[in-house]
Design a protein around this motif. Structure first.
Motif, PDB file in Angstrom:
ATOM      1  N   HIS A 536      92.988  63.207  14.735  1.00 59.67           N
ATOM      2  CA  HIS A 536      92.222  63.419  13.512  1.00 59.67           C
ATOM      3  C   HIS A 536      92.835  64.581  12.741  1.00 59.67           C
ATOM      4  N   SER A 537      92.198  64.953  11.660  1.00 59.42           N
ATOM      5  CA  SER A 537      92.624  66.139  10.920  1.00 59.42           C
ATOM      6  C   SER A 537      91.519  67.180  10.964  1.00 59.42           C
ATOM      7  N   ALA A 538      91.920  68.421  10.791  1.00 60.36           N
ATOM      8  CA  ALA A 538      90.962  69.522  10.736  1.00 60.36           C
ATOM      9  C   ALA A 538      91.518  70.599   9.814  1.00 60.36           C
ATOM     10  N   CYS A 539      90.672  71.163   8.978  1.00 56.89           N
ATOM     11  CA  CYS A 539      91.091  72.268   8.125  1.00 56.89           C
ATOM     12  C   CYS A 539      89.895  73.165   7.845  1.00 56.89           C
ATOM     13  N   GLY A 540      90.178  74.400   7.545  1.00 56.48           N
ATOM     14  CA  GLY A 540      89.122  75.371   7.316  1.00 56.48           C
ATOM     15  C   GLY A 540      88.515  75.258   5.930  1.00 56.48           C
ATOM     16  N   TRP A 541      87.209  75.552   5.862  1.00 55.11           N
ATOM     17  CA  TRP A 541      86.502  75.564   4.570  1.00 55.11           C
ATOM     18  C   TRP A 541      85.223  76.364   4.725  1.00 55.11           C
ATOM     19  N   GLN A 542      85.057  77.361   3.855  1.00 51.33           N
ATOM     20  CA  GLN A 542      83.858  78.190   3.822  1.00 51.33           C
ATOM     21  C   GLN A 542      83.510  78.757   5.201  1.00 51.33           C
ATOM     22  N   GLY A 543      84.512  79.175   5.942  1.00 49.57           N
ATOM     23  CA  GLY A 543      84.298  79.783   7.251  1.00 49.57           C
ATOM     24  C   GLY A 543      84.094  78.796   8.375  1.00 49.57           C
ATOM     25  N   GLY A 544      84.016  77.503   8.062  1.00 49.28           N
ATOM     26  CA  GLY A 544      83.833  76.473   9.081  1.00 49.28           C
ATOM     27  C   GLY A 544      85.036  75.557   9.150  1.00 49.28           C
ATOM     28  N   ALA A 545      84.829  74.344   9.658  1.00 53.35           N
ATOM     29  CA  ALA A 545      85.925  73.400   9.849  1.00 53.35           C
ATOM     30  C   ALA A 545      85.499  72.014   9.385  1.00 53.35           C
TER      31      ALA A 545
END
Length: 685
Positions: A536-545
């Motif tokens: 899968h993919s994962a990236c950071g956003w607003q302190g979360g994932a």
């Protein structure tokens, strides 16, 4: 085409039979199918790779499905007419012997046609093998001047060129093949080796000659994407080019081809659909557990580029749809593209191992330096697990210079892992988590790479110090997972999610690594957790994932997107509602740019198109598709098994590496780093 050229081409096509026959023998030896005769018909042995086994397995099951459908239908036909099976381009196939042993040829007979040399060689092989002669019963061989090479009560082998239809028709009639009996015509990877006009004539001849018939073909399609282009190149290199794919690129065109030629009903599916719809779950699980396997991208891409088709006509078969449509395998075709992202070559310096690799990891060390490590690629003139590191650097915003090759200096050695992750700790340190050395050998150790300061780097290369930094009582034994930097109560953590392991084909686990202390910690996570997945993919956003897509249970791509949201007590899983829903995919990469989630490339199996970039507005949940304009880059460009680096200030995305082991066609690596221009996104509302 002159006589010599035609003879060479025929010889090249015949050689594909020899390779296929050895693959079928290996398939049976490993327990994928029950076939005691494959090894008897083919001298010698070869151990094929698991990917080859899977490809030939689904082919065998698809053809077997059609043969059973024909025999069951023919048995229900009024008695008095013997059922006929005519195998065109049969080669060394063992169908007759398998059916005879199973007792399925009562009231039926088999005719086989192939090039004279292939047919005679098979007839000789049968005649000198007692186990085969015992099944055929009394037989006779034809002389060299006769097309009939072998004849028994219910089995005949003829040596003929399928392009010579009048001679084919006369020889088959002379060998007892009737025009009014229920007839199954089989052509496995045959028509595509004929010139389109010859193939069209053969299809029309069969429709005119047989009053009750089922015509089954298995062959290639979808020449327009990167995998299809590499497939075409492979067969051209073998001097046996594939014909007609430009005229009939998909199952819809193939169906129309047969209907226009006089067949009254026709159904077709690609091999992904056949595998999921027509094989029981228990049988799929049995096959998937036969050998360690970790080449899902190439398995699904191979299946997307082959199809099985069954066309019918006559009283017995006129309404027969061997592959009726179903909602069990919904086709999802994305909406019309909202735009394009132009692609260009970022650097043409490919000396040394470069970025010709897949299954690697990349990280932005600084705005001007990108590190890539691991994967499978080219090194020292051979294909292997890459042990050397690669640096991509630049002196000005839009010009990436040639790579610098890094070597390890002291401490632990690089172990050559694939499908690991890299997390930037600083501009001189990188954390390596997970990965594998083989599908049964995980890379247990957590590694830390130490680089000299930027001013100490020279054009000669960079020495890297590798140290083991395993947190106490825990080492990751997974791969194809994701890592994302997240924040909780002003503390930074690496969030590790999903993947697969030697024991579990798909994981739903997650872990938090405290970056300051390098200790694994427990943090409360509420909400309904995503289903298990890897790739899968994962990236950071607003302190979360943000977790998107991936390959789930039963090796099925997913289209869900989840947000691991920071809350006061820890984190909360939230499902992200997207409209229209995205096409299920995996082996892609992801980034957030200006509040939009970009899903880059990957593999999907539910669509007739191929992935570009999906853009999801994280505020509204609206999704749109963008094509990648490859006019200015070497083609093909395979956007899976790659890595990507977002350069937000330049509104650019760098695609690094990518490719895979493309079935039996060879290994392909993207030769250059490629830049995608995302500037059009900044002008949208």
């Amino acid at each position: 085409m002159g006589p010599r050229s035609s003879a060479r081409r025929a010889g090249a096509v015949q050689s594909t039979n020899d390779s296929s026959a050895l693959s079928k023998s290996s398939l049976a030896a490993r327990g994928y199918v029950q076939d005691a005769f494959a090894a008897l018909l083919v001298p010698g042995a070869a151990r094929r790779a698991p990917l080859i086994h899977r490809g030939y397995y689904v082919r065998a099951r698809a053809v077997g499905h059609c043969v059973r459908a024909f025999l069951e239908r023919a048995c229900a036909h009024p008695a008095g007419r013997r059922s006929q099976i005519l195998s065109l381009g049969a080669g060394s196939d063992s169908l007759y012997f398998r059916l005879k042993t199973a007792g399925r040829l009562a009231g039926a007979a088999v005719w086989e046609v192939d090039f004279p040399e292939v047919a005679r060689r098979k007839a000789e092989r049968i005649g000198e093998t007692p186990e085969l002669c015992a099944l055929t019963g009394p037989f006779r061989k034809g002389d060299l001047a006769s097309a009939l090479c072998f004849e028994s009560l219910d089995y005949r082998i003829l040596g003929l060129d399928l392009r010579q239809l009048q001679r084919l028709d006369e020889a088959l009639a002379g060998a007892g093949l009737g025009a009014d009996s229920p007839t199954l015509l089989l052509a496995e990877a045959v028509l595509t080796y004929l010139e389109p006009d010859n193939a069209a004539a053969l299809i029309a001849w069969a429709a005119q000659r047989f009053s009750d018939a089922l015509f089954v073909i298995y062959e290639q399609m979808r020449p327009g994407d990167a995998f299809g282009q590499f497939m075409l190149h492979h067969f051209r290199q073998l001097n046996s080019p594939l014909h007609g794919l430009d005229r009939f690129p998909d199952v819809e065109a193939q169906r129309d081809r047969f209907l226009r030629a006089g067949w009254t009903a026709c159904s077709a599916v690609d091999m992904n659909e056949f595998y999921q719809r027509f094989l029981p779950a228990q049988e799929r699980q049995r096959m998937e557990n036969l050998e360690p396997f970790d080449e899902f991208e190439e398995w699904h891409l191979k299946c997307a580029h082959y199809f099985i088709l069954a066309a019918s006509r006559g009283d017995a078969f006129s309404q027969t749809l061997v592959f009726p449509p179903s909602e069990q395998f919904p086709r999802i075709d994305p909406a019309s593209p909202s735009g394009v992202f132009p692609a260009s070559v970022a650097t043409r310096d490919i000396q040394g191992p470069g970025l010709k690799r897949y299954g690697h990891a990349s990280v932005l060390l600084s705005p001007s330096t990108i590190l890539t490590a691991g994967g499978f690629g080219e090194q020292d003139g051979r294909h292997c697990r890459v042990s050397e590191f690669h640096l991509l650097s630049r002196d000005c915003p839009f010009e990436w210079k040639g790579s610098q090759i890094c070597s390890w200096e002291t401490g632990a050695q690089w172990d050559g892992r694939l499908y690991h992750t890299m997390t930037r700790l600083s501009d001189t340190q990188v954390l390596i988590l997970g990965g594998r050395l083989s599908p049964v050998n995980p890379a247990w150790k957590v590694l830390k790479l130490h680089f000299p300061k930027s001013e100490d780097k020279s054009s000669e290369g960079v020495n890297v110090t590798i140290t083991k930094t395993d947190p106490e009582d825990f080492s990751l034994s997974c791969w194809r997972h994701s890592t994302t930097e997240v924040s909780c109560q002003n503390q930074k953590y690496v969030f590790v999610y999903g993947g697969r392991s030697v024991v579990e084909p798909v994981l739903s686990d997650w872990h938090f690594l405290h970056l300051e202390t390098m200790a694994w910690v427990r943090i409360p996570v509420e909400g309904a957790a995503p289903e298990a997945r890897h790739s899968h993919s994962a990236c950071g956003w607003q302190g979360g994932a943000l977790i998107a897509g991936g390959l789930g249970a039963s090796e099925q791509p997913l289209n869900s997107v989840f947000f691991l949201k920071p809350v006061a007590c820890g984190f909360l899983w939230e499902s992200v509602d997207i409209q229209p829903p995205i096409t299920p995919r995996y082996s892609h990469t992801a980034h957030v740019l200006n509040g939009k989630l970009l899903l880059v490339g990957g593999v999907w199996i539910n669509s007739s198109s191929f992935p570009g970039v999906t853009v999801i507005n994280l505020t509204t949940g609206l999704s749109s598709e963008y094509q990648i304009d490859t006019t200015s880059v070497p083609w093909p460009l395979m956007v899976h098994n790659h890595t990507s680096i977002l350069l937000p200030e330049e509104q650019q995305l760098l695609l690094l590496g990518g490719g895979g082991n493309c079935f039996s066609f060879g290994t392909y690596f993207n030769p250059h780093a490629v830049t995608l221009d995302l500037s059009s996104l900044s002008t949208e509302q």
